[in-house]
Design a protein around this motif. Structure first.
Motif, PDB file in Angstrom:
ATOM      1  N   LYS A 283      27.216  80.224 -39.947  1.00 46.76           N
ATOM      2  CA  LYS A 283      26.411  79.339 -40.790  1.00 46.76           C
ATOM      3  C   LYS A 283      27.253  78.356 -41.616  1.00 46.76           C
ATOM      4  O   LYS A 283      26.936  77.169 -41.667  1.00 46.76           O
ATOM      5  CB  LYS A 283      25.516  80.181 -41.703  1.00 46.76           C
ATOM      6  N   PRO A 284      28.344  78.800 -42.236  1.00 39.23           N
ATOM      7  CA  PRO A 284      29.135  77.859 -43.030  1.00 39.23           C
ATOM      8  C   PRO A 284      29.735  76.705 -42.218  1.00 39.23           C
ATOM      9  O   PRO A 284      30.125  75.685 -42.777  1.00 39.23           O
ATOM     10  CB  PRO A 284      30.271  78.727 -43.601  1.00 39.23           C
ATOM     11  N   TYR A 285      29.774  76.855 -40.911  1.00 37.36           N
ATOM     12  CA  TYR A 285      30.376  75.836 -40.043  1.00 37.36           C
ATOM     13  C   TYR A 285      29.329  74.939 -39.383  1.00 37.36           C
ATOM     14  O   TYR A 285      29.674  74.067 -38.586  1.00 37.36           O
ATOM     15  CB  TYR A 285      31.234  76.518 -38.970  1.00 37.36           C
ATOM     16  N   GLY A 286      28.052  75.179 -39.683  1.00 33.44           N
ATOM     17  CA  GLY A 286      26.993  74.357 -39.111  1.00 33.44           C
ATOM     18  C   GLY A 286      26.694  74.664 -37.659  1.00 33.44           C
ATOM     19  O   GLY A 286      26.136  73.831 -36.943  1.00 33.44           O
ATOM     20  N   ILE A 287      27.072  75.845 -37.224  1.00 32.48           N
ATOM     21  CA  ILE A 287      26.843  76.261 -35.841  1.00 32.48           C
ATOM     22  C   ILE A 287      25.983  77.512 -35.846  1.00 32.48           C
ATOM     23  O   ILE A 287      26.225  78.429 -36.619  1.00 32.48           O
ATOM     24  CB  ILE A 287      28.181  76.559 -35.120  1.00 32.48           C
TER      25      ILE A 287
ATOM     26  N   ILE B  28      28.179  79.359 -27.532  1.00 32.58           N
ATOM     27  CA  ILE B  28      28.530  79.587 -26.131  1.00 32.58           C
ATOM     28  C   ILE B  28      28.788  78.258 -25.427  1.00 32.58           C
ATOM     29  O   ILE B  28      29.676  78.153 -24.577  1.00 32.58           O
ATOM     30  CB  ILE B  28      27.465  80.436 -25.392  1.00 32.58           C
ATOM     31  N   PHE B  29      28.045  77.219 -25.804  1.00 34.94           N
ATOM     32  CA  PHE B  29      28.275  75.894 -25.234  1.00 34.94           C
ATOM     33  C   PHE B  29      29.638  75.369 -25.649  1.00 34.94           C
ATOM     34  O   PHE B  29      30.369  74.797 -24.843  1.00 34.94           O
ATOM     35  CB  PHE B  29      27.171  74.925 -25.664  1.00 34.94           C
ATOM     36  N   LEU B  30      29.966  75.571 -26.908  1.00 32.50           N
ATOM     37  CA  LEU B  30      31.265  75.122 -27.424  1.00 32.50           C
ATOM     38  C   LEU B  30      32.412  75.807 -26.673  1.00 32.50           C
ATOM     39  O   LEU B  30      33.379  75.156 -26.264  1.00 32.50           O
ATOM     40  CB  LEU B  30      31.339  75.421 -28.925  1.00 32.50           C
ATOM     41  N   ILE B  31      32.285  77.092 -26.457  1.00 33.54           N
ATOM     42  CA  ILE B  31      33.321  77.840 -25.728  1.00 33.54           C
ATOM     43  C   ILE B  31      33.464  77.312 -24.303  1.00 33.54           C
ATOM     44  O   ILE B  31      34.578  77.092 -23.816  1.00 33.54           O
ATOM     45  CB  ILE B  31      33.003  79.347 -25.717  1.00 33.54           C
ATOM     46  N   LYS B  32      32.349  77.108 -23.626  1.00 29.53           N
ATOM     47  CA  LYS B  32      32.407  76.659 -22.231  1.00 29.53           C
ATOM     48  C   LYS B  32      32.928  75.236 -22.108  1.00 29.53           C
ATOM     49  O   LYS B  32      33.618  74.904 -21.142  1.00 29.53           O
ATOM     50  CB  LYS B  32      31.042  76.807 -21.550  1.00 29.53           C
TER      51      LYS B  32
ATOM     52  N   LEU C 204      25.749  70.069 -31.566  1.00 29.51           N
ATOM     53  CA  LEU C 204      27.211  70.087 -31.621  1.00 29.51           C
ATOM     54  C   LEU C 204      27.782  68.684 -31.835  1.00 29.51           C
ATOM     55  O   LEU C 204      28.791  68.514 -32.516  1.00 29.51           O
ATOM     56  CB  LEU C 204      27.798  70.720 -30.356  1.00 29.51           C
ATOM     57  N   GLU C 205      27.108  67.683 -31.273  1.00 32.00           N
ATOM     58  CA  GLU C 205      27.518  66.287 -31.494  1.00 32.00           C
ATOM     59  C   GLU C 205      27.287  65.880 -32.946  1.00 32.00           C
ATOM     60  O   GLU C 205      28.145  65.248 -33.563  1.00 32.00           O
ATOM     61  CB  GLU C 205      26.718  65.353 -30.591  1.00 32.00           C
ATOM     62  N   GLU C 206      26.115  66.243 -33.481  1.00 36.02           N
ATOM     63  CA  GLU C 206      25.793  65.911 -34.874  1.00 36.02           C
ATOM     64  C   GLU C 206      26.793  66.534 -35.836  1.00 36.02           C
ATOM     65  O   GLU C 206      27.118  65.950 -36.867  1.00 36.02           O
ATOM     66  CB  GLU C 206      24.375  66.384 -35.217  1.00 36.02           C
ATOM     67  N   GLU C 207      27.263  67.724 -35.501  1.00 36.62           N
ATOM     68  CA  GLU C 207      28.242  68.420 -36.351  1.00 36.62           C
ATOM     69  C   GLU C 207      29.681  67.993 -36.027  1.00 36.62           C
ATOM     70  O   GLU C 207      30.629  68.533 -36.581  1.00 36.62           O
ATOM     71  CB  GLU C 207      28.092  69.938 -36.194  1.00 36.62           C
ATOM     72  N   VAL C 208      29.830  67.069 -35.107  1.00 36.89           N
ATOM     73  CA  VAL C 208      31.107  66.459 -34.696  1.00 36.89           C
ATOM     74  C   VAL C 208      32.091  67.473 -34.093  1.00 36.89           C
ATOM     75  O   VAL C 208      33.298  67.385 -34.286  1.00 36.89           O
ATOM     76  CB  VAL C 208      31.766  65.665 -35.863  1.00 36.89           C
TER      77      VAL C 208
ATOM     78  N   LEU D 259      31.662  65.987 -21.203  1.00 37.96           N
ATOM     79  CA  LEU D 259      31.683  66.569 -22.550  1.00 37.96           C
ATOM     80  C   LEU D 259      33.100  66.997 -22.928  1.00 37.96           C
ATOM     81  O   LEU D 259      33.805  67.614 -22.117  1.00 37.96           O
ATOM     82  CB  LEU D 259      30.743  67.774 -22.607  1.00 37.96           C
ATOM     83  N   TYR D 260      33.481  66.673 -24.159  1.00 40.57           N
ATOM     84  CA  TYR D 260      34.820  66.988 -24.660  1.00 40.57           C
ATOM     85  C   TYR D 260      34.733  67.483 -26.096  1.00 40.57           C
ATOM     86  O   TYR D 260      33.808  67.121 -26.832  1.00 40.57           O
ATOM     87  CB  TYR D 260      35.701  65.731 -24.646  1.00 40.57           C
ATOM     88  N   LEU D 261      35.720  68.264 -26.499  1.00 40.72           N
ATOM     89  CA  LEU D 261      35.820  68.685 -27.897  1.00 40.72           C
ATOM     90  C   LEU D 261      36.460  67.581 -28.718  1.00 40.72           C
ATOM     91  O   LEU D 261      37.409  66.926 -28.275  1.00 40.72           O
ATOM     92  CB  LEU D 261      36.685  69.942 -28.031  1.00 40.72           C
ATOM     93  N   THR D 262      35.964  67.403 -29.936  1.00 41.11           N
ATOM     94  CA  THR D 262      36.635  66.538 -30.905  1.00 41.11           C
ATOM     95  C   THR D 262      37.814  67.321 -31.478  1.00 41.11           C
ATOM     96  O   THR D 262      37.977  68.518 -31.191  1.00 41.11           O
ATOM     97  CB  THR D 262      35.679  66.168 -32.060  1.00 41.11           C
ATOM     98  N   GLN D 263      38.595  66.681 -32.301  1.00 37.01           N
ATOM     99  CA  GLN D 263      39.687  67.408 -32.959  1.00 37.01           C
ATOM    100  C   GLN D 263      39.125  68.520 -33.832  1.00 37.01           C
ATOM    101  O   GLN D 263      39.664  69.622 -33.875  1.00 37.01           O
ATOM    102  CB  GLN D 263      40.557  66.460 -33.796  1.00 37.01           C
ATOM    103  N   LYS D 264      38.006  68.245 -34.491  1.00 40.56           N
ATOM    104  CA  LYS D 264      37.350  69.277 -35.307  1.00 40.56           C
ATOM    105  C   LYS D 264      36.973  70.470 -34.430  1.00 40.56           C
ATOM    106  O   LYS D 264      37.153  71.624 -34.823  1.00 40.56           O
ATOM    107  CB  LYS D 264      36.105  68.705 -35.983  1.00 40.56           C
TER     108      LYS D 264
END
Length: 147
Positions: free
Chosen positions: A26-30, A36-40, A70-74, A90-95
């Motif tokens: 929750k503190p990370y906005g996820i 699971i999407f972020l991991i993949k 995930l895009e909104e949370e950058v 799809l790519y990860l940002t530096q964040k």
């Protein structure tokens, strides 16, 4: 011999695990629906949204919602596929990249909570049994789809 349902325990464990993960992320906005999407994406940078849905076995609408969040949370960004303009890569940002160690730590912590009091043998036997049940379920679903 009467068999007790695994499903009620697996379902209850899953629901409680999602509550724990939601609170810890929750503190990370996820939410538990996005990690699971972020991991993949981390494991498969440049994957298309369509490929991601297939990889996770989740419908396209749910994938689109998770990607949007995930895009909104950058944590991620999209680039049009140069070979097929209908799709985005799809790519990860530096964040997103910086967050991965935290995410892995949270998920390891949840596993530690769930396996508290188990010795190595119990842990291995449980994992082996769950893998076996997943294989059986997967094969049955594939069989049903082919009918």
């Amino acid at each position: 011999m009467a068999y007790e349902s695994f499903g009620k325990y697996i379902g209850a464990i899953y629901r409680h695990q999602q509550i724990i993960i939601n609170q810890k992320l929750k503190p990370y906005g996820i939410g538990s629906g996005q990690y699971i999407f972020l991991i993949k994406i981390y494991e498969n940078e440049g994957i298309s949204q369509k490929e991601l849905s297939k990889l996770i076995s989740i419908d396209k609408t749910t994938t689109a919602k998770a990607i949007k969040k995930l895009e909104e949370e950058v944590y991620i960004y999209r680039i049009k596929d140069p070979e097929d303009k209908r799709y985005h890569k799809l790519y990860l940002t530096q964040k997103g990249k910086d967050f991965m160690p935290t995410l892995h730590r949270v998920l390891r912590g949840v596993t530690t909570i769930l396996t508290d009091g188990m010795d190595d043998r119990q842990h291995k036997e449980t994992i082996d049994s769950l893998k076996h049940m997943l294989k059986n379920a997967y094969e049955e679903v594939e069989s049903l789809r082919s009918k």
